[in-house]
Scaffold this motif. Structure first.
Motif, PDB file in Angstrom:
ATOM      1  N   SER A  16     -11.933   9.817 -41.667  1.00 35.41           N
ATOM      2  CA  SER A  16     -12.423  11.393 -41.821  1.00 35.41           C
ATOM      3  C   SER A  16     -11.440  12.402 -41.058  1.00 35.41           C
ATOM      4  O   SER A  16     -10.733  11.878 -40.435  1.00 35.41           O
ATOM      5  N   GLU A  66     -12.640  14.242 -38.909  1.00 30.51           N
ATOM      6  CA  GLU A  66     -13.088  14.255 -37.491  1.00 30.51           C
ATOM      7  C   GLU A  66     -12.265  13.016 -36.484  1.00 30.51           C
ATOM      8  O   GLU A  66     -11.823  13.483 -35.677  1.00 30.51           O
ATOM      9  N   TYR A  67     -11.951  12.051 -37.420  1.00 33.15           N
ATOM     10  CA  TYR A  67     -11.389  10.835 -36.775  1.00 33.15           C
ATOM     11  C   TYR A  67      -9.858  11.442 -36.665  1.00 33.15           C
ATOM     12  O   TYR A  67      -9.180  11.087 -35.495  1.00 33.15           O
TER      13      TYR A  67
END
Length: 235
Positions: free
Chosen positions: A26, A28-29
């Protein structure tokens, strides 16, 4: 951030990275991983600065005592442990004569060094010392399949008291580096500190930790944990 103007800021190095995203990660990751990579770059740089600072230590104390050890070839002095080099790394293993078995942590530590010894000995002398009689150390090495480590007994405890423990019978671990120049052996560096230097929730290991066991566990989500300790054998 590094204070060395010759180094590119870690954030800029991360932005230059050409590594493609891993499958199904993602945004976010990726943002969190990039932030972590900045810290990993700074950690690498800090370790390099610490190593450079260590190398600039002024000359340590001269070794004037005639320390005697017992190994596979019989009795030897400290100078003979250098193996023709000018630097000697010497590890004190917790395996005193009163112990039924060697310390599991020490065993795990030296076990991961055994296959590296042929490489290390291209540059430095490398030896392991313990307080147990040499035949006992040799039997323990055979039991664990160590083919390269050079083990020595410190029968008098003189070396142990001066560089490893507080007394001859203080069964603790430690490691020291010695140098030799113009026939004079000097102490260069030893690991220092005990429980009094530990941060909350951590053991007082040095940095970098010479035991690859912990370095590998540090890369996992569980980390080192707080309720696990190496064993001498596993089912």
């Amino acid at each position: 951030m590094t204070d060395n103007p010759k180094l590119v800021p870690a954030e800029e190095l991360v932005r230059r990275s050409t590594r493609r995203p891993l499958p199904n990660e993602s945004a976010e990751y990726r943002a969190a991983r990039d932030a972590l990579l900045v810290e990993e770059i700074e950690l690498r740089r800090h370790l390099a600065r610490v190593a450079a600072q260590r190398r600039t230590l002024p000359p340590g104390g001269a070794v004037t005592h005639d320390y005697r050890f017992v190994g596979a070839e019989g009795e030897v002095g400290l100078a003979e442990l250098f193996g023709g080099h000018d630097t000697l790394f010497l590890y004190g293993m917790m395996y005193g004569p009163e112990r039924q078995q060697a310390c599991p942590m020490c065993t795990a530590t030296v076990a991961n060094w055994d296959p590296e010894v042929p490489h290390l000995e291209q540059r430095i002398g490398f030896a392991v010392v313990a307080r147990s009689p040499y035949p006992r150390l040799a039997a323990f090495a055979r039991e664990h399949g160590w083919d390269h480590l050079k083990l020595y007994s410190d029968p008098s405890g003189d070396f142990w008291q001066d560089y490893i423990g507080e007394t001859r019978d203080d069964d603790m671990a430690g490691y020291s580096v010695f140098t030799r120049k113009d026939g004079t052996i000097r102490h260069f560096w030893s690991v220092e500190g005990g429980p009094e230097i530990a941060d909350p929730g951590q053991d007082p290991h040095g940095a970098p930790d010479p035991n690859s066991l912990w370095n590998l566990l540090d890369l996992t989500p569980e980390g080192r944990g707080t309720d696990w300790y190496p064993s001498l054998s596993y089912p």
